[in-house]
Design a protein around this motif. Structure first.
Motif, PDB file in Angstrom:
ATOM      1  N   PRO A   1     -11.150  -1.177 -20.069  1.00 21.21           N
ATOM      2  CA  PRO A   1     -10.585  -1.253 -20.744  1.00 21.21           C
ATOM      3  C   PRO A   1     -11.071  -2.652 -20.100  1.00 21.21           C
ATOM      4  O   PRO A   1     -10.035  -3.291 -19.325  1.00 21.21           O
ATOM      5  CB  PRO A   1      -9.854  -1.544 -22.283  1.00 21.21           C
TER       6      PRO A   1
ATOM      7  N   ALA B   1     -15.301  -2.455 -23.948  1.00 22.69           N
ATOM      8  CA  ALA B   1     -14.339  -3.774 -24.058  1.00 22.69           C
ATOM      9  C   ALA B   1     -13.729  -2.444 -24.181  1.00 22.69           C
ATOM     10  O   ALA B   1     -12.141  -2.412 -23.859  1.00 22.69           O
ATOM     11  CB  ALA B   1     -14.223  -4.470 -25.175  1.00 22.69           C
ATOM     12  N   TRP B   2     -13.899  -1.192 -24.725  1.00 19.68           N
ATOM     13  CA  TRP B   2     -12.986  -0.494 -25.252  1.00 19.68           C
ATOM     14  C   TRP B   2     -12.449   0.593 -24.184  1.00 19.68           C
ATOM     15  O   TRP B   2     -12.194   1.617 -24.093  1.00 19.68           O
ATOM     16  CB  TRP B   2     -14.043   0.575 -26.920  1.00 19.68           C
TER      17      TRP B   2
ATOM     18  N   ARG C   1     -12.793  -7.980 -25.611  1.00 16.27           N
ATOM     19  CA  ARG C   1     -13.544  -8.340 -25.998  1.00 16.27           C
ATOM     20  C   ARG C   1     -15.088  -9.328 -26.057  1.00 16.27           C
ATOM     21  O   ARG C   1     -15.823  -8.833 -25.304  1.00 16.27           O
ATOM     22  CB  ARG C   1     -13.759  -8.216 -27.545  1.00 16.27           C
TER      23      ARG C   1
END
Length: 113
Positions: free
Chosen positions: A89, A85-86, A92
């Motif tokens: 990207p 997710a980070w 989440r």
């Protein structure tokens, strides 16, 4: 199966699953496939040694394979999902879904070995 063999299988299986999902869903479409491959491999390279040690080598903390494997695999799936997710990207939930599919497939395959 030794740790190196398990790591190689993990990298192959999780890369195939994750890249297929990313391609089919269009998530992280701004990234090249080589960038996505690198991110998926990096996540596995970071987490696999921990999983191996806690599940295979550190048997003294829990005698049952399942008591060791389930919490470790869940924790690593969350860690890799948040990493996806980070860095990709993606959202989440997308990172977690991607990680669950990739890790679930490689863990399931590992059970058959």
């Amino acid at each position: 199966m030794g740790q190196l063999s398990a790591l190689i299988l993990t990298l192959v299986i999780e890369s195939i699953v994750a890249l297929t999902i990313l391609r089919l869903t269009g998530w992280a479409s701004d990234r090249s496939w080589t960038s996505k491959l690198g991110i998926v491999c990096a996540a596995s390279l970071i987490t696999h040694p921990f999983a191996w040690y806690l599940i295979v080598e550190f048997r003294s903390w829990a005698a049952s394979f399942w008591v060791r494997a389930i919490p470790v695999e869940l924790a690593l799936t969350v860690a890799e999902g948040l990493l996806y997710a980070w860095i990709l990207p993606v959202r989440r939930w997308q990172g977690l879904a991607l990680s669950l599919a990739a890790n679930g497939t490689s863990f399931g395959y590992g059970l058959t070995m």
